[in-house]
Design an enzyme around this catalytic site. Structure first.
Site, PDB file in Angstrom:
ATOM      1  N   TRP A 217      35.136  40.450  42.802  1.00 34.28           N
ATOM      2  CA  TRP A 217      34.102  41.450  43.087  1.00 34.28           C
ATOM      3  C   TRP A 217      33.474  42.045  41.830  1.00 34.28           C
ATOM      4  CZ3 TRP A 217      39.026  41.117  44.954  1.00 34.28           C
ATOM      5  CH2 TRP A 217      39.163  40.679  46.273  1.00 34.28           C
ATOM      6  N   ASP A 218      33.771  41.502  40.650  1.00 35.26           N
ATOM      7  CA  ASP A 218      33.251  42.060  39.404  1.00 35.26           C
ATOM      8  C   ASP A 218      33.765  43.485  39.186  1.00 35.26           C
ATOM      9  OD1 ASP A 218      31.790  42.284  37.043  1.00 35.26           O
ATOM     10  OD2 ASP A 218      29.968  42.939  38.063  1.00 35.26           O
ATOM     11  N   MET A 219      35.024  43.715  39.540  1.00 33.28           N
ATOM     12  CA  MET A 219      35.617  45.035  39.356  1.00 33.28           C
ATOM     13  C   MET A 219      36.270  45.132  37.968  1.00 33.28           C
ATOM     14  SD  MET A 219      34.889  46.972  41.826  1.00 33.28           S
ATOM     15  CE  MET A 219      34.044  46.764  43.395  1.00 33.28           C
ATOM     16  N   ASP A 220      35.451  44.847  36.926  1.00 28.39           N
ATOM     17  CA  ASP A 220      35.923  45.066  35.561  1.00 28.39           C
ATOM     18  C   ASP A 220      36.499  46.474  35.430  1.00 28.39           C
ATOM     19  OD1 ASP A 220      34.564  42.712  35.198  1.00 28.39           O
ATOM     20  OD2 ASP A 220      32.934  43.584  34.047  1.00 28.39           O
TER      21      ASP A 220
ATOM     22  N   LYS B  56      36.086  50.937  38.656  1.00 29.66           N
ATOM     23  CA  LYS B  56      34.914  50.790  39.511  1.00 29.66           C
ATOM     24  C   LYS B  56      35.238  51.064  40.972  1.00 29.66           C
ATOM     25  CE  LYS B  56      32.023  47.463  36.963  1.00 29.66           C
ATOM     26  NZ  LYS B  56      31.360  46.138  37.053  1.00 29.66           N
TER      27      LYS B  56
END
Length: 779
Positions: A459-462, A488
């Protein structure tokens, strides 16, 4: 004539609502829109036939709409308005003489008697009264106070930074964004005025990439401010007057393949062995968007040619693949123990053959490589031998690091391996280190510990924010060196920074399954006991300005795949909530280490992602953004991905506001004390409306000993001051451009405290671009 036009209007609205209502019902949604559509159609027919029964039918619709709206949304004005606004406005129109007169009758003497208004007037009046009452309530507000007492009288701030200065991005190596200045305080902040204003001259260009942003927090050392601009100019200003001392242009050029064009800050360093006044006795290190790190003389901005290759360090060295524009540093390196430690931003979702996310330490004087830590090859920290390369696409760190020199540790927030939404073929090392905070040994680069906050991140939860370090005093009087990591997804992790173990507990909870056949999901995901993670979205949370665009959002909600947080990406399309911008982002949070409280800006904006098989991707150049909005091609991967906010037909968020808050936390108890809506729609609409709905934002806050928090960030162009204890807004100043940077504060040679804000806008959130540096002080 009026009644004919009205009947046609009602018929059109009725057909739209009926058609959409049927679609919604077949998707398992609310039946109200179908009911409302039929009632509009019946009312239209009765109006056309000049039947007074039209008012009775419409009265039933008004009454049922009111009951339904309150049942779904309670007394929340911003939810009630779209549900009933159109219905009530049209009800008021039906009550006018122009409509009631043709529906009435004539007396034997020929005098006209308009239709009786009261059957419709009564429910309309009740609905208006309910709307008025709802405007006096705020069901989303959490009121409360943080403790005022000082818990730690002389806590470590990190580093040796004078009270009136700001030496690093977060003021000190601890990244607290806390200033021990109190000249500006809760009693006098209302009197703040502009002291000086400076324009850099670096303005947004026609050929800039979409995400051209001005995110810099200036440094203040001695009598000088040091800052950078989006196109990589370094500038020194007089701290008292704002007068320019020098300017250096890195000439980093333009490249349409860059995902970001920004600079969050520069790094300052005074060389101990060089006498003051000698060339390059103090240096400013400037990261650039073409993957260079340039050493400048802090006195005059000239290049320090003794550093690296005639003053320039080339960060692309050691990469197996080096596509231009895909790799750069947007954040300042940390300077510690004679080293510059730096990561790099790697373009999200461009290709499977991008640069490595390696973290490297260079000799701060010479630029020689001292160690490298690559999350794809974490055990080999000695400088790579000639001919060997770093691991392609290993998880990177594009944000800011924190340092505890006493513990010998640098704390690094890590992102994900690109492509972000595709987890197949990831190595064991990538699975271990993605979306985590790692602690590395300052001197060797060896891993001390890792704590992961998302497993098998799709989910692009950097981890986007600089970790904040402070020493927590527990109720029993013991002191624990703590680390605060905002994420995030909205969780705040509070860890023992010696070993990464939890101070505030977190646990694993079941997560949705259903990944694409080539991939898989993690069965559980962590969640902190201290969390701003929102409740899962429901159909009733869908929003719009009118009943019609709200209906469109409800239909969209049911068409997307969504089972709550961590619903995996899909070819049908998935709702990602919290979205890609995150609940918290690079702006991080501010921590007062004396009171041991935290101030932050949680943001709530749902996104969507839709996987597209590579064979079905449109021709190159069509709808490509290569960022959080639009098509990301993922060259070399089996899928590309369309991403963007979940928006309705009018391009406003489909989810109901509030979209943004300010919030305060007691870190010793892990309890959220308050949450207040933050920001207005002043700059989100064609008209400068002052409605305080709570808007999204990106940027960070600071705290001061004067009991204040300062924050720009919101998508309306204001800098605001808040009472840190209760979150109430005390002051605001209109900015000439978007304030998507983190402010800072200092004292100048006149012993006055200044607050500085950079206003330059943010391409992704659409705020007004600019090139302003503005200082405020008391008269």
């Amino acid at each position: 004539m009026a009644i004919v036009i009205t009947s046609i209007l009602f018929l059109v609205i009725g057909l739209v609502l009926s058609g959409g209502g049927v679609w919604l019902v077949t998707l398992g949604g609310s039946v109200f829109y179908l009911f409302a559509g039929l009632m509009f159609v019946i009312t239209a027919a009765l109006l056309f036939m000049r039947k007074a029964m039209a008012l009775w039918v419409y009265a039933v619709l008004v009454a049922m709409a009111l009951i339904w709206a309150v049942w779904e949304a309670g007394f929340d004005w911003w939810q009630l308005g779209p549900r009933g606004g159109l219905i009530i406005l049209l009800g008021l129109w039906l009550l006018t003489p122009w409509i009631r007169r043709p529906l009435g009758f004539s007396s034997p003497s020929g005098l006209p008697y308009p239709a009786n208004p009261w059957p419709l007037a009564v429910p309309v009046i009740i609905a208006i009264l309910v709307a008025g009452y709802s405007m006096t309530t705020d069901p989303h507000d959490l009121a409360g106070d943080l403790p005022n007492e000082v818990v730690a009288a002389a806590p470590p701030f990190g580093g040796n930074v004078p009270d009136g200065e700001w030496h690093q991005y977060g003021r000190t190596p601890f990244g607290q964004r806390y200033s021990p200045l109190d000249q500006i305080n809760k009693d006098n902040v209302k009197d703040l005025k502009v002291a000086w204003e400076y324009q850099t001259g670096d303005v947004k260009r026609p050929d800039d990439v979409g995400e051209t942003t001005y995110q810099v927090t200036p440094l203040k050392v001695g009598d000088t401010l040091y800052l950078c601009t989006p196109h990589n100019w370094a500038i020194a200003l007089d701290a008292k007057t704002g007068k320019e001392k020098w300017k250096y242009d890195a000439n980093s050029g333009m490249n349409p393949d860059r995902q970001h064009q920004t600079c969050r800050g520069v790094t300052y360093y005074a060389v101990p062995a060089v006498a003051a006044g000698q060339p390059c006795a103090a240096r400013v290190y400037l990261p650039t968007s073409d993957a260079r790190l340039i050493a400048l003389d802090a006195a005059d901005g000239k290049i320090c040619e003794s550093f690296a290759d005639k003053g320039v360090l080339h960060l692309e060295t050691g990469m197996k693949y080096n596509p231009a524009g895909y790799y750069y540093s947007t954040s300042p390196p940390v300077a510690v123990a004679g080293k510059l430690i730096i990561g790099g931003a790697v373009n999200d979702n461009y290709s499977t053959q991008e640069q490595s996310g390696v973290i490297r330490a260079f000799d701060i004087n010479t630029g020689a490589l001292l160690w490298n830590w690559d999350s794809g090859n974490p055990d080999q920290t000695a400088p790579l031998p000639e001919g060997q390369t770093y691991v392609t696409n290993s998880p990177n760190s594009w944000s800011v690091f924190s340092v505890d020199e006493g513990l010998g540790s640098v704390y690094i927030p890590l992102g994900n391996q690109v492509p972000d939404q595709l987890g197949m073929n990831r190595s064991a090392n990538v699975e271990k280190f993605s979306s985590s905070v790692v602690a590395l040994d300052i001197n060797t680069g060896q891993l001390k510990w890792v704590q992961q906050f998302v497993h098998h991140d799709l989910w692009d939860m950097d981890v986007p924010a600089q970790p904040v370090l402070f020493d927590m005093t527990k109720p029993d009087g013991s002191v624990v060196p703590a680390l605060v990591a905002p994420t995030k997804q909205g969780d705040i992790y509070v860890l023992d920074r010696r070993n990464g173990e939890a101070i505030i507990p977190f646990k694993e909870i079941p997560a949705p399954g259903g990944a694409i056949p080539e991939d898989h999901t993690a069965p559980t995901q962590p969640i902190s006991d201290l969390s701003f993670s929102p409740d899962p979205l429901k159909e009733k949370d869908m929003w719009g300005i009118t009943l019609i665009d709200q209906l469109a959002c409800r239909i969209a909600f049911h068409r997307y795949k969504y089972e709550g947080r961590y619903t995996p990406p899909s070819v049908e399309g998935t709702i990602v909530y919290p979205g890609n911008f995150g609940t918290f982002n690079w702006g991080s949070v501010a921590v007062d280490p004396e009171r041991q409280i935290m101030f932050g800006m949680p943001t709530y904006l749902a996104f969507t992602s839709r996987l597209v098989p590579a064979a079905e991707l449109p021709p190159r150049g069509q709808d490509e953004k290569g960022s959080e909005q639009g098509l990301n091609r993922n060259d070399g991967a089996p899928y590309g991905v369309f991403m963007g906010p979940l928006l309705g037909p009018l391009q406003i968020p489909c989810q109901a506001p509030p979209w943004g808050y300010v919030a305060g936390v007691d870190l010793r108890t892990g309890k959220i004390a308050y949450m207040h809506k933050n920001g207005t729609v002043h700059d989100m609409t064609p008209l400068p409306l002052p409605f305080k709905v709570g808007v999204p934002g990106i940027g960070g806050p600071i705290l001061t000993k004067g009991g204040l928090a300062f924050l720009g960030a919101a998508v309306d162009n204001y800098l605001r001051a808040y009472d840190a204890t209760n979150g109430n807004q005390l002051w605001q100043a209109r900015l000439p451009a978007g304030g998507q940077a983190t402010p800072m504060t200092y004292t100048a040679s006149d012993n006055k405290q200044y607050v500085v804000m950079v206003a330059g806008g943010h391409g992704s959130v659409g705020t007004k671009p600019g090139d302003y540096v503005i200082a405020y002080t008391l008269p």
